[in-house]
Write a protein that holds these residues in place. Sequence first.
Motif, PDB file in Angstrom:
ATOM      1  N   LEU A   1      39.337  14.590  24.651  1.00  0.00           N
ATOM      2  CA  LEU A   1      39.695  14.212  23.275  1.00  0.00           C
ATOM      3  C   LEU A   1      40.801  13.167  23.260  1.00  0.00           C
ATOM      4  CD1 LEU A   1      39.606  17.636  21.422  1.00  0.00           C
ATOM      5  CD2 LEU A   1      38.247  15.634  20.865  1.00  0.00           C
ATOM      6  N   LEU A   2      41.783  13.336  24.173  1.00  0.00           N
ATOM      7  CA  LEU A   2      42.887  12.373  24.212  1.00  0.00           C
ATOM      8  C   LEU A   2      42.403  10.982  24.603  1.00  0.00           C
ATOM      9  CD1 LEU A   2      45.667  14.554  25.884  1.00  0.00           C
ATOM     10  CD2 LEU A   2      45.714  13.620  23.571  1.00  0.00           C
ATOM     11  N   ARG A   3      41.377  10.913  25.441  1.00  0.00           N
ATOM     12  CA  ARG A   3      40.834   9.602  25.818  1.00  0.00           C
ATOM     13  C   ARG A   3      40.031   8.979  24.679  1.00  0.00           C
ATOM     14  NH1 ARG A   3      39.475  12.222  30.805  1.00  0.00           N
ATOM     15  NH2 ARG A   3      40.881  11.623  32.475  1.00  0.00           N
ATOM     16  N   ARG A   4      39.278   9.802  23.949  1.00  0.00           N
ATOM     17  CA  ARG A   4      38.409   9.274  22.892  1.00  0.00           C
ATOM     18  C   ARG A   4      39.200   8.872  21.642  1.00  0.00           C
ATOM     19  NH1 ARG A   4      35.783   9.470  26.727  1.00  0.00           N
ATOM     20  NH2 ARG A   4      33.786  10.481  27.129  1.00  0.00           N
ATOM     21  N   MET A   5      40.241   9.662  21.315  1.00  0.00           N
ATOM     22  CA  MET A   5      40.992   9.423  20.083  1.00  0.00           C
ATOM     23  C   MET A   5      41.931   8.231  20.236  1.00  0.00           C
ATOM     24  SD  MET A   5      41.862  13.389  19.314  1.00  0.00           S
ATOM     25  CE  MET A   5      43.311  13.017  18.384  1.00  0.00           C
TER      26      MET A   5
ATOM     27  N   LYS B   1      52.101  -0.201  23.151  1.00  0.00           N
ATOM     28  CA  LYS B   1      50.651  -0.331  22.967  1.00  0.00           C
ATOM     29  C   LYS B   1      50.031   1.007  22.597  1.00  0.00           C
ATOM     30  CE  LYS B   1      49.584  -4.213  26.011  1.00  0.00           C
ATOM     31  NZ  LYS B   1      48.891  -4.618  27.261  1.00  0.00           N
ATOM     32  N   TRP B   2      49.023   0.924  21.742  1.00  0.00           N
ATOM     33  CA  TRP B   2      48.242   2.116  21.405  1.00  0.00           C
ATOM     34  C   TRP B   2      47.258   2.390  22.543  1.00  0.00           C
ATOM     35  CZ3 TRP B   2      48.032   5.117  16.762  1.00  0.00           C
ATOM     36  CH2 TRP B   2      49.017   4.774  15.834  1.00  0.00           C
ATOM     37  N   GLY B   3      46.970   3.645  22.750  1.00  0.00           N
ATOM     38  CA  GLY B   3      46.049   4.044  23.817  1.00  0.00           C
ATOM     39  C   GLY B   3      44.815   4.740  23.265  1.00  0.00           C
ATOM     40  N   GLY B   4      44.054   5.327  24.172  1.00  0.00           N
ATOM     41  CA  GLY B   4      42.836   6.039  23.775  1.00  0.00           C
ATOM     42  C   GLY B   4      41.670   5.104  23.519  1.00  0.00           C
TER      43      GLY B   4
END
Length: 343
Positions: free
Chosen positions: A131-135, A297-300
């Motif tokens: 979920l942390l990778r997708r969001m 930077k934003w991630g995910g």
Amino acid sequence: MGITGIWSIPMAPKKTATKEAAKPAAKPAKVDKKAPASKPAGKDKAVSKDSKKKPEAKKEEKPKYPERKKGESYWSWAQRKHKTNIKEFSNLFAPRPKKYGTGQCRPIKPDLTRHVRWPLYVRRQRKKQLLLRRMKMPPALNQFFHPVSRIMKGTILKMAANYRPETDKERKNRLVADAKARVKDRKAKRTKKAAALSFYLSNVTRKIEKRLASLVLIANDAAPIETVLWMPSLCRKMGVPYAIIKSKSVLGRLVNRKTAAAVAFTTIRSEDKAAFAKLLESLKTHYSEKMDSHRTKWGGLMLGAKHQFKMAAKEATKKQRYASRNLRVGTPVHWMWVRDVLV
């Protein structure tokens, strides 16, 4: 009729020589001149016996093995034997395929890892990471997904191992030794506690706020993450160098605990000051400067492997269609041309 009656039976009369002479003499058999002369019977039997006997097989001479040299290993000697084309070594490594079936070789066990039903806590961990990778991840959280490199982590942990805090047993032995020394001499000084790492969140936070911490190590997988989410910004505000380390269990082993969310260097021994200064310098150049970009930077928003493959296939077909019309992707063209190309 008595016994004498049997012997009284008249017998047939014997043939006389006169009758035999009366018979005509037999004609002599015609001799065929072309036919080969008949051989005596005795010799025929001897030939037939000889013809039945099989010819004696020649005894094959066994090839002579090369003699084993003094101090030569058995394997090298066997290889030299094999070079002499000896039948004994001709099929030494012949393939012997296994036969799988009833009463034969046991089948190879397949890898069933995919079909294992994992425990609930493992499934939760994996779903959380997915979920942390997708969001879409905010910058404050994104920096925890960029810990220090493996080489840098090794040098930091090597230094931190020299500042491991004393165990309960070591503390007891130190106090007992002090007590015995004071019994002998009332003016004996107490031994000071050795310089060690500070742990527990409240203790580490106090050291940062008072600027007593020389270096702070923060775990990237502290649970919940909100307990350490604010710590990097506090370290930057107070001018304290920090590093995000992978695995809270690694930090826990440094302070004789199972896990630790954060650990801080406070006092550095005089013999380690030069090495510690060099460590801070390398940490600043290789980590802190790079961290500034991750911090803003934003991630995910990482797509899955299947979706990435589909997107790549779409792009490839799109380029192929544009190439058939001699167009570049992104060139401003008439909307009707684009409709013909893409449809």
